[in-house]
Design a protein around this motif. Structure first.
Motif, mmCIF file in Angstrom:
data_model
loop_
_atom_site.group_PDB
_atom_site.id
_atom_site.type_symbol
_atom_site.label_atom_id
_atom_site.label_comp_id
_atom_site.label_asym_id
_atom_site.label_seq_id
_atom_site.Cartn_x
_atom_site.Cartn_y
_atom_site.Cartn_z
ATOM 1 N N ALA A 21 0.827 -1.205 0.000
ATOM 2 C CA ALA A 21 0.000 0.000 0.000
ATOM 3 C C ALA A 21 0.862 1.256 0.000
ATOM 4 O O ALA A 21 0.438 2.306 -0.472
ATOM 5 C CB ALA A 21 -0.936 0.002 1.211
ATOM 6 N N ARG A 22 2.067 1.144 0.535
ATOM 7 C CA ARG A 22 2.935 2.317 0.636
ATOM 8 C C ARG A 22 4.003 2.388 -0.448
ATOM 9 O O ARG A 22 4.386 3.463 -0.879
ATOM 10 C CB ARG A 22 3.578 2.347 2.022
ATOM 11 N N ARG A 24 3.800 0.511 -3.403
ATOM 12 C CA ARG A 24 3.118 0.341 -4.678
ATOM 13 C C ARG A 24 3.919 -0.478 -5.678
ATOM 14 O O ARG A 24 3.846 -0.261 -6.871
ATOM 15 C CB ARG A 24 2.752 1.709 -5.264
ATOM 16 N N PHE A 138 6.779 12.099 -3.102
ATOM 17 C CA PHE A 138 5.341 12.351 -3.089
ATOM 18 C C PHE A 138 4.600 11.208 -2.391
ATOM 19 O O PHE A 138 3.649 11.440 -1.638
ATOM 20 C CB PHE A 138 4.838 12.510 -4.532
ATOM 21 N N ARG A 141 4.924 11.519 1.300
ATOM 22 C CA ARG A 141 4.108 12.589 1.870
ATOM 23 C C ARG A 141 2.604 12.287 1.759
ATOM 24 O O ARG A 141 1.890 12.265 2.737
ATOM 25 C CB ARG A 141 4.442 13.916 1.159
ATOM 26 N N ASP A 142 2.132 12.037 0.559
ATOM 27 C CA ASP A 142 0.683 11.967 0.354
ATOM 28 C C ASP A 142 0.099 10.571 0.532
ATOM 29 O O ASP A 142 -1.077 10.442 0.835
ATOM 30 C CB ASP A 142 0.308 12.526 -1.029
ATOM 31 N N VAL A 143 0.894 9.535 0.327
ATOM 32 C CA VAL A 143 0.357 8.193 0.534
ATOM 33 C C VAL A 143 0.607 7.737 1.967
ATOM 34 O O VAL A 143 -0.279 7.222 2.628
ATOM 35 C CB VAL A 143 0.954 7.180 -0.471
ATOM 36 N N GLU A 145 1.600 9.745 4.421
ATOM 37 C CA GLU A 145 1.358 10.843 5.345
ATOM 38 C C GLU A 145 2.512 11.050 6.329
ATOM 39 O O GLU A 145 2.304 11.292 7.502
ATOM 40 C CB GLU A 145 0.027 10.633 6.081
ATOM 41 N N ASN A 148 6.562 16.356 6.975
ATOM 42 C CA ASN A 148 7.605 16.991 6.169
ATOM 43 C C ASN A 148 8.972 16.959 6.820
ATOM 44 O O ASN A 148 9.973 16.708 6.176
ATOM 45 C CB ASN A 148 7.241 18.459 5.931
ATOM 46 N N TRP A 163 9.585 21.022 -0.660
ATOM 47 C CA TRP A 163 8.335 21.594 -1.166
ATOM 48 C C TRP A 163 8.346 21.783 -2.672
ATOM 49 O O TRP A 163 7.329 21.621 -3.323
ATOM 50 C CB TRP A 163 7.869 22.793 -0.357
ATOM 51 N N LEU A 166 7.511 18.329 -4.027
ATOM 52 C CA LEU A 166 6.101 17.987 -3.811
ATOM 53 C C LEU A 166 5.207 18.790 -4.752
ATOM 54 O O LEU A 166 4.261 18.266 -5.341
ATOM 55 C CB LEU A 166 5.705 18.247 -2.354
ATOM 56 N N ARG A 170 2.788 17.246 -7.640
ATOM 57 C CA ARG A 170 1.340 17.510 -7.661
ATOM 58 C C ARG A 170 0.912 18.156 -8.973
ATOM 59 O O ARG A 170 -0.132 17.820 -9.535
ATOM 60 C CB ARG A 170 0.965 18.407 -6.481
#
Ligand SMILES: [Zn+2]
Lengths: 184, 86
Positions: A21-22, A24, A138, A141-143, A145, A148, A163, A166, A170
């Motif tokens: 899941a993390r 992939r 990414f 950070r987003d999968v 969580e 930072n 940043w 990221l 995005r």
């Protein structure tokens, strides 16, 4: 070794799904489980008062970060330069006055389950199209969580670098989704 | 304080807002910009949609009991550990 056998039988699937899941990537997820088992037999800090699953998951989280760090460090140097904060390729999306060149379109999560699945598949393939380094940070950070601060520490990059990466990930993802999803 | 920001600046602040709490002044600038700009409002929704979709993708995988370590994979892991653990 008998421990490992028991752990694999009782928690192997759970740990594998957690890693998949993390990360992939099935191959990497299997690696992460293996490294977790290896670290578990080498360490003696399993306390009887926490469950074996919780303990193993804690180790796995570190192994996942190790794999991602490796993935990011293995990127060619040119990629590192490419992601410098002074990079101007972020301007691709805007004109000199800071206006959108192509205005973002409405993107909605479809209501029905089948279309939702298609949407997620497209998102997944868009993530695969990102430069590996961008995809890795990414995903952290987003999968996953991940905070930072932790990302910067683990990857040894500055907050500005983080940043920028990221942001670029995005921008790339949403553009890819717009192109591949809104055609219908 | 310069109150008006460009779409480019707005997009950067929106991305940052997903990672860290915004400063008061950034929050105000963004709020004002989103009030007058449909494109950035859609961009803001896009990023939230992606972020939510990724979380649901993650939990789908975590909860999918059909995803398992195959017995071949378990044997591979056992063999590799035996080889490495000498
Ligand atoms: Zn705007």
């Amino acid at each position: 070794m008998s421990n490992v056998n028991d752990w694999l039988n009782e928690h192997g699937d759970y740990l594998y799904r957690f890693a998949l899941a993390r990360l992939r990537d099935p191959h990497q997820a299997e690696d992460a489980v293996q490294e977790t088992m290896l670290a578990a037999i080498k360490s003696n800090n399993f306390e009887g008062d926490s469950s074996a699953r919780t303990w193993l998951t804690g180790i796995l989280k570190h192994k996942i970060i190790d794999l991602q760090r490796k993935q990011i460090r293995e990127q060619p140097v040119s990629d590192l330069i490419d992601f410098d904060a002074s990079d101007t390729s972020m301007d691709d999306f805007f004109d000199v006055k800071g206006h959108w060149l192509d205005k973002p379109q409405t993107l909605d999560m479809p209501e029905n389950a089948l279309e939702q699945k298609q949407f997620l598949n497209i998102l997944s393939s868009c993530m695969d199209k990102l430069p590996k380094k961008l995809a890795a940070i990414f995903t952290m950070r987003d999968v996953q969580e991940t905070e930072n601060e932790t990302i910067c520490k683990e990857l040894d990059i500055t907050a500005t670098n983080a940043w920028v990466m990221l942001y670029r990930a995005r921008m790339g993802l949403r553009k890819c989704l717009e192109i591949n999803w809104n055609i219908g | 304080m310069k109150f008006m920001i460009t779409c480019k600046q707005a997009s950067q602040i929106i991305s940052q807002s997903l990672d860290n709490p915004l400063s008061w002044s950034d929050r105000m600038k963004l709020k004002f910009h989103l009030f007058i700009c449909d494109a950035c409002t859609r961009f803001n929704r896009q990023l939230h949609l992606i972020s939510n979709a990724l979380k649901s993708m993650r939990s789908d995988t975590e909860n999918d009991s059909t995803i398992q370590l195959t017995s071949e994979a378990k044997i591979r892991i056992l063999n590799n550990i035996q080889a490495k653990n000498h």
